[in-house]
Design a protein around this motif. Sequence first.
Motif, PDB file in Angstrom:
ATOM      1  N   UNK A  87      26.851  16.064  23.668  1.00  0.00           N
ATOM      2  CA  UNK A  87      27.222  15.433  24.932  1.00  0.00           C
ATOM      3  C   UNK A  87      28.604  14.793  24.819  1.00  0.00           C
ATOM      4  N   UNK A  88      29.433  14.979  25.833  1.00  0.00           N
ATOM      5  CA  UNK A  88      30.811  14.479  25.884  1.00  0.00           C
ATOM      6  C   UNK A  88      31.717  15.198  24.894  1.00  0.00           C
ATOM      7  N   UNK A  89      31.213  16.289  24.309  1.00  0.00           N
ATOM      8  CA  UNK A  89      32.046  17.153  23.487  1.00  0.00           C
ATOM      9  C   UNK A  89      32.641  18.263  24.325  1.00  0.00           C
ATOM     10  N   UNK A  90      32.759  19.458  23.729  1.00  0.00           N
ATOM     11  CA  UNK A  90      33.386  20.592  24.395  1.00  0.00           C
ATOM     12  C   UNK A  90      32.468  21.799  24.356  1.00  0.00           C
ATOM     13  N   UNK A  91      32.517  22.617  25.401  1.00  0.00           N
ATOM     14  CA  UNK A  91      31.853  23.914  25.415  1.00  0.00           C
ATOM     15  C   UNK A  91      32.850  24.929  25.942  1.00  0.00           C
ATOM     16  N   UNK A  92      32.907  26.103  25.306  1.00  0.00           N
ATOM     17  CA  UNK A  92      33.821  27.110  25.813  1.00  0.00           C
ATOM     18  C   UNK A  92      34.000  28.273  24.875  1.00  0.00           C
ATOM     19  N   UNK A  93      35.151  28.931  25.012  1.00  0.00           N
ATOM     20  CA  UNK A  93      35.430  30.134  24.233  1.00  0.00           C
ATOM     21  C   UNK A  93      36.927  30.239  23.950  1.00  0.00           C
ATOM     22  N   UNK A  94      37.251  30.994  22.898  1.00  0.00           N
ATOM     23  CA  UNK A  94      38.644  31.255  22.545  1.00  0.00           C
ATOM     24  C   UNK A  94      38.696  32.620  21.874  1.00  0.00           C
ATOM     25  N   UNK A  95      39.746  33.409  22.186  1.00  0.00           N
ATOM     26  CA  UNK A  95      39.834  34.740  21.594  1.00  0.00           C
ATOM     27  C   UNK A  95      40.979  34.817  20.593  1.00  0.00           C
ATOM     28  N   UNK A  96      41.097  35.974  19.950  1.00  0.00           N
ATOM     29  CA  UNK A  96      42.092  36.132  18.895  1.00  0.00           C
ATOM     30  C   UNK A  96      43.513  36.058  19.429  1.00  0.00           C
ATOM     31  N   UNK A  97      43.697  36.321  20.723  1.00  0.00           N
ATOM     32  CA  UNK A  97      45.028  36.208  21.327  1.00  0.00           C
ATOM     33  C   UNK A  97      45.395  34.768  21.646  1.00  0.00           C
ATOM     34  N   UNK A  98      44.421  33.859  21.560  1.00  0.00           N
ATOM     35  CA  UNK A  98      44.669  32.449  21.848  1.00  0.00           C
ATOM     36  C   UNK A  98      44.200  32.005  23.214  1.00  0.00           C
ATOM     37  N   UNK A  99      43.874  32.954  24.098  1.00  0.00           N
ATOM     38  CA  UNK A  99      43.377  32.585  25.414  1.00  0.00           C
ATOM     39  C   UNK A  99      41.981  31.980  25.297  1.00  0.00           C
ATOM     40  N   UNK A 100      41.614  31.186  26.289  1.00  0.00           N
ATOM     41  CA  UNK A 100      40.289  30.599  26.288  1.00  0.00           C
ATOM     42  C   UNK A 100      40.151  29.509  27.318  1.00  0.00           C
ATOM     43  N   UNK A 150      24.562  17.402  31.429  1.00  0.00           N
ATOM     44  CA  UNK A 150      24.009  18.357  30.483  1.00  0.00           C
ATOM     45  C   UNK A 150      22.668  17.888  29.920  1.00  0.00           C
ATOM     46  N   UNK A 151      21.998  18.829  29.239  1.00  0.00           N
ATOM     47  CA  UNK A 151      20.728  18.529  28.573  1.00  0.00           C
ATOM     48  C   UNK A 151      20.664  19.315  27.267  1.00  0.00           C
ATOM     49  N   UNK A 152      20.060  18.700  26.264  1.00  0.00           N
ATOM     50  CA  UNK A 152      19.789  19.332  24.972  1.00  0.00           C
ATOM     51  C   UNK A 152      18.290  19.629  24.951  1.00  0.00           C
ATOM     52  N   UNK A 153      17.922  20.908  24.938  1.00  0.00           N
ATOM     53  CA  UNK A 153      16.525  21.317  25.090  1.00  0.00           C
ATOM     54  C   UNK A 153      16.040  21.987  23.816  1.00  0.00           C
ATOM     55  N   UNK A 154      14.926  21.501  23.274  1.00  0.00           N
ATOM     56  CA  UNK A 154      14.294  22.123  22.119  1.00  0.00           C
ATOM     57  C   UNK A 154      12.788  22.136  22.351  1.00  0.00           C
ATOM     58  N   UNK A 155      12.274  23.319  22.702  1.00  0.00           N
ATOM     59  CA  UNK A 155      10.854  23.498  22.999  1.00  0.00           C
ATOM     60  C   UNK A 155      10.409  22.583  24.141  1.00  0.00           C
ATOM     61  N   UNK A 156       9.599  21.555  23.826  1.00  0.00           N
ATOM     62  CA  UNK A 156       9.072  20.691  24.882  1.00  0.00           C
ATOM     63  C   UNK A 156       9.784  19.338  24.956  1.00  0.00           C
ATOM     64  N   UNK A 157      10.960  19.230  24.329  1.00  0.00           N
ATOM     65  CA  UNK A 157      11.725  17.980  24.357  1.00  0.00           C
ATOM     66  C   UNK A 157      13.099  18.231  24.959  1.00  0.00           C
ATOM     67  N   UNK A 158      13.421  17.443  25.969  1.00  0.00           N
ATOM     68  CA  UNK A 158      14.745  17.492  26.574  1.00  0.00           C
ATOM     69  C   UNK A 158      15.413  16.142  26.405  1.00  0.00           C
ATOM     70  N   UNK A 159      16.692  16.159  26.075  1.00  0.00           N
ATOM     71  CA  UNK A 159      17.491  14.940  26.051  1.00  0.00           C
ATOM     72  C   UNK A 159      18.629  15.131  27.034  1.00  0.00           C
ATOM     73  N   UNK A 160      18.668  14.269  28.051  1.00  0.00           N
ATOM     74  CA  UNK A 160      19.706  14.311  29.068  1.00  0.00           C
ATOM     75  C   UNK A 160      20.635  13.120  28.876  1.00  0.00           C
ATOM     76  N   UNK A 161      21.891  13.269  29.324  1.00  0.00           N
ATOM     77  CA  UNK A 161      22.895  12.237  29.090  1.00  0.00           C
ATOM     78  C   UNK A 161      23.722  12.011  30.351  1.00  0.00           C
ATOM     79  N   UNK A 162      24.140  10.776  30.547  1.00  0.00           N
ATOM     80  CA  UNK A 162      25.067  10.443  31.630  1.00  0.00           C
ATOM     81  C   UNK A 162      25.810   9.172  31.244  1.00  0.00           C
ATOM     82  N   UNK A 163      27.092   9.103  31.594  1.00  0.00           N
ATOM     83  CA  UNK A 163      27.896   7.944  31.239  1.00  0.00           C
ATOM     84  C   UNK A 163      28.695   7.427  32.422  1.00  0.00           C
ATOM     85  N   UNK A 164      29.239   6.238  32.246  1.00  0.00           N
ATOM     86  CA  UNK A 164      30.082   5.613  33.272  1.00  0.00           C
ATOM     87  C   UNK A 164      31.256   4.928  32.580  1.00  0.00           C
TER      88      UNK A 164
END
Length: 415
Positions: free
Chosen positions: A348-361, A369-383
Amino acid sequence: MTTVDSEIDGIDVVADDAATRLLAAYQAGSSFFFSGPHGVLLGCGVAATVPKTQCARTGLPGRVADFLRSAEEFGRRNPVVVGAVPFDENLPAHLVMPEEVVRSAPLNVVVSRAPQTSVPDCGVRPVPAPAEYERGVSRVLRRLDDGELGKVVLARSLEVTTAAPVDVRAVLRNLAFADPASYTFAVDLPRRGEDGTRDSFGPQPPLERTFLGASPELLVSRRGMRVRAHPMAGSRPRSADPVEDRCRAAELSTSDKDRREHAAVVDAVAEALRPFCRDLHVPARPEVISTAAMWHLATEITGELRDPATSSLELADALHPTPAVCGTPVRRAREVIAETEPFDRGYYAGLVGWSDAAGDGEWVVAIRCADIENDLLRLFAGAGIVAGSDPAEELAETTAKFRTALSAMGLDRVV
């Protein structure tokens, strides 16, 4: 425009065929999904994982570039890495090279009826409790009064335990359909307590943990020599009443407190990008934009690179974390967050994305967002806490931000 087939049914939708088929093709545990205003990217399977030893934050862009060059030596044509970088600078990123990458034009949907509930039975535990969050805001405000800080982004979490494993595909679909203009993502992660990495190319077992969300905020993108960032700070919850909704947008646009908070973020982003850009355009005033749940102050910053060797991940690394998710000064704000928040932010509050060998991304800020593992979810929000913040109002802001993910799971009434 065509009607979506039953593979992704459950709600009535008219949608662009190619993009919606990529959404339908997503499989938790073996896919990466990334959708935004400029297109959809689906990563299928895992050809290789960037080794954990190469995923430390310090020097990450250079090691990823080496990894992509080695993939080209294995015969990959313009290979791509996808994944997530955590908020904590001491935790490693999780980046993989998919077996196949498929792209399409942006998702374009019109939803005629609301998503069905995905999680019928659950228990919810706020971390910290609402009253304790308000006390944390009050403690931060006292430190702001002492002059040691300009801003601190204080977050809270919801731990949701469900009666059965969560249908990740349904949650992702609902997030994408609720706000196609946002950056909707889903990233497979190692299970807790496992590193999830291998040091060689080849097939790898599926993972059973997913980090997903619908972020409104582009951190940075690079396409050729063009750079774009879209920082956000300052927000108001949307209202179901159209008149009240417009009043909230107007109030946000003239709020001194929110304008000051936003200006600090824009200044920090521009300062970080200038060394990489021969030309940088920073608008003098922010615009007010909307998501399904919130109004935001936003500024689109564009520029042209000095050096074509500068990758999107190098730009993202220079920007992260912005004051929008951390505070100012960054180092001190990080320390206060660690002292005040009673949980690990993880991705949470990190980065998600992609980058290719040419440098684009393209890299987005991992919020809503939420972190989901089987029957456990962790949701986050900030101010963002600045001088003049009110603890009750900051609590209400985090509650409004939770609604994006909660609505996608049929849980929007739990907070």
